[in-house]
Design a protein around this motif. Structure first.
Motif, short mmCIF file in Angstrom:
data_model
loop_
_atom_site.label_atom_id
_atom_site.label_comp_id
_atom_site.label_asym_id
_atom_site.label_seq_id
_atom_site.Cartn_x
_atom_site.Cartn_y
_atom_site.Cartn_z
N MET A 87 3.54 4.48 -13.35
CA MET A 87 3.12 3.86 -12.10
C MET A 87 1.75 3.21 -12.26
N ALA A 88 0.84 3.88 -12.95
CA ALA A 88 -0.52 3.36 -13.14
C ALA A 88 -0.51 2.06 -13.94
N SER A 89 0.25 2.04 -15.03
CA SER A 89 0.30 0.85 -15.88
C SER A 89 0.92 -0.34 -15.14
N SER A 90 2.00 -0.10 -14.42
CA SER A 90 2.65 -1.20 -13.69
C SER A 90 1.75 -1.73 -12.57
N THR A 91 0.97 -0.84 -11.95
CA THR A 91 0.04 -1.27 -10.90
C THR A 91 -0.99 -2.24 -11.45
N ALA A 109 0.83 -1.21 0.00
CA ALA A 109 0.00 0.00 0.00
C ALA A 109 0.87 1.26 0.00
N ASP A 110 1.99 1.22 0.71
CA ASP A 110 2.91 2.36 0.70
C ASP A 110 3.44 2.61 -0.71
N TYR A 111 3.80 1.52 -1.39
CA TYR A 111 4.40 1.66 -2.72
C TYR A 111 3.38 2.09 -3.77
N LEU A 112 2.15 1.56 -3.70
CA LEU A 112 1.17 1.80 -4.76
C LEU A 112 0.32 3.04 -4.51
N VAL A 113 -0.05 3.32 -3.26
CA VAL A 113 -0.96 4.44 -2.98
C VAL A 113 -0.46 5.29 -1.81
N ALA A 114 0.86 5.33 -1.61
CA ALA A 114 1.48 6.17 -0.58
C ALA A 114 0.85 5.95 0.80
N GLY A 115 0.46 4.71 1.08
CA GLY A 115 -0.08 4.37 2.39
C GLY A 115 -1.46 4.91 2.68
N LYS A 116 -2.13 5.48 1.70
CA LYS A 116 -3.47 6.07 1.87
C LYS A 116 -3.50 7.05 3.04
N ARG A 117 -2.50 7.94 3.12
CA ARG A 117 -2.46 8.84 4.27
C ARG A 117 -2.07 10.28 3.90
N LEU A 118 -2.41 10.71 2.70
CA LEU A 118 -2.08 12.08 2.31
C LEU A 118 -3.13 13.07 2.80
N GLY A 119 -2.65 14.20 3.34
CA GLY A 119 -3.52 15.31 3.70
C GLY A 119 -3.62 16.30 2.56
N TYR A 120 -4.31 17.41 2.79
CA TYR A 120 -4.52 18.40 1.74
C TYR A 120 -3.20 18.91 1.15
#
Length: 467
Positions: free
Chosen positions: A327-331, A31-42
């Motif tokens: 990144m999108a294609s490799s995911t 999850a860290d590698y593919l979606v940055a851990g789902k923890r981004l703020g504004y």
């Protein structure tokens, strides 16, 4: 270009590589590698979402159209912004509740593996081709900057993007996109736009020197505006690179508001690009190639040092698109094909290493295609038509329509794809009718098929009661 300008540009490229190495230390799981851990703020989410959609095509395209048509050149990027706005308004609540990594995974979970594979192939090919266009643009810039031949420029520029994307994953893409966002907006809107207006004699003098049509928001023509709507509005709402960035948001509130703010920023960027193009038509008139409006304006009015900043700004726009789509294609390849079909148990570290390897290979494929393919527009048009025409309605159904079945959806995707390809063969790859007919065919098949299955179910239940 002076030595100071080159130093600024080289420092910028070195910083991107450094960010990739730094980001690799923050990755503990998939999850860290593919979606940055789902923890981004504004603070990270808004600039990252904005940067991923504002690429070289947006930057050069809006200034080119502004040079040709004036303020109505805003529509290209404006429709991209409206597509992002649409996703934030209509999809954010649903997206925030999904525990997935890709658009194809959503379709697979809702409609079965066949839908997952078909949509995955279309989405992966589309993202690779968008990455190819960005790598080509990077090569063009490197050729102009360093005097290299096109092959060397594409290879070096492409490998820089591939390296920091592969090493740092979505964390690297996010952090570099944030840097690229600020460089883009400061360089183009904060520096070039006001200086350009000043050199044109101010706003009043600028409006006096252009033809009245340049001040009309519809000067570009209704057909062109509708074309941008078809190409970008639907595609932005279902693009894997856009969804993958949406999944990095910490919560639904950030996803919704952050995406809406990003859409508004895109529209502002489009307006600024059109005005910059209009300024260029006054300051550097008579260009044989309108795509040269932006670089020629930069050379004409900016002093040493600021030229380097603006080149870095344009590089930022191009590289943000390249990294996001690679990144999108490799995911999709890893998540929807390799891991999904494999029975082998893998640790989080093994999944990350596998995705890094695929990211590197996808990047190399994009570089190779950029080196050998002369006309990338053909492949891109076909991929975009299939993306919007055959996948948009199934995605809407997956999110909002519970009664549609997997069989009807699969038939809908297949028939719409046949309709799209047939229209492209008959009318040519530049035909916009392919998207219209594709969406129409998909919606009709899905509606009629669902109605037929419902009636069939009612009849069957009635017979069972009689028996």
């Amino acid at each position: 270009m002076s030595s100071l300008d080159l130093i600024i540009i080289l420092f910028y490229f070195a910083m991107l590589i450094g960010v990739g190495v730094y980001s690799s230390k923050k990755i503990d799981n998939e999850a860290d590698y593919l979606v940055a851990g789902k923890r981004l703020g504004y603070g990270l989410y808004i600039p990252a979402m904005t940067a991923v959609v504002l690429g070289g095509a947006s930057t050069f395209g809006s200034t080119k159209l502004g040079y040709q048509y004036g303020i109505s050149g805003l529509w290209l990027v404006g429709m991209i912004g409206l597509g992002i706005l649409g996703m934030g308004i209509f999809f954010s609540k649903k997206l925030s509740k999904l525990s997935i990594f890709s658009v194809s995974e959503l379709l697979g979970n809702r409609f079965g593996n066949s839908s997952r594979y078909i949509s995955g192939i279309i989405m992966a090919v589309y993202d690779i081709m968008v990455a190819v266009t960005a790598v080509v643009a990077i090569g063009v810039m490197f050729t102009a900057l360093f005097g290299w031949n096109s092959a060397t420029a594409v290879l070096v520029g492409g490998l820089i993007v591939v390296f920091y994307t592969m090493i740092g994953g979505m964390w690297a893409v996010t952090l570099t996109d944030v840097i690229q966002f600020w460089i883009m907006f400061v360089g183009l809107i904060g520096v070039l736009l006001p200086l350009g207006i000043y050199h044109a004699g101010g706003i009043t003098e600028l409006t006096n020197q252009v033809t009245p049509e340049f001040l009309s928001i519809t000067n570009i023509g209704g057909k062109a505006i509708f074309a941008y709507f078809l190409l970008y509005f639907f595609g932005m709402m279902i693009g894997q690179d856009i969804w993958q960035r949406a999944f990095t948001a910490k919560n639904e509130k950030i996803l919704r508001k952050g995406t809406i703010y990003a859409g508004i920023l895109c529209i502002i960027y489009g307006i600024a690009g059109a005005v910059i193009g209009m300024v260029a038509s006054v300051v550097v008139p008579g260009l044989s190639d309108p795509q040269q409006a932006l670089p020629q304006l930069v050379i004409a009015i900016l002093p040493t040092g600021l030229i380097g900043l603006l080149v870095a700004a344009v590089s930022s726009a191009v590289m943000s698109t390249a990294s996001g789509t690679i990144m999108a294609s490799s995911t999709i390849i890893v998540n929807d094909f390799i891991l999904f079909k494999s029975k082998k148990k893998r640790t989080e570290k093994q999944k990350i290493n596998l995705t890094r390897m695929v990211t590197f290979l996808v990047g190399c494929i994009a570089i190779f295609i950029a080196l050998v393919l002369q006309d990338i527009i053909v492949a891109l048009d076909v991929a975009y038509a299939l993306l919007s025409g055959s996948i948009f309605i199934p995605v809407i159904a997956a999110l909002f329509w519970k009664k549609v079945s997997a069989r009807v959806t699969l038939i809908s995707m297949a028939i719409s794809a046949i309709v799209i390809v047939s229209d492209l063969i008959i009318e040519g790859v530049s035909s916009l009718n392919a998207i219209i007919w594709g969406i129409a065919a998909s919606a009709i098949v899905m509606g009629v098929g669902t109605l037929f299955e419902r009636k069939k179910t009612i009849v069957t239940e009635g017979l069972n009661k009689e028996l």
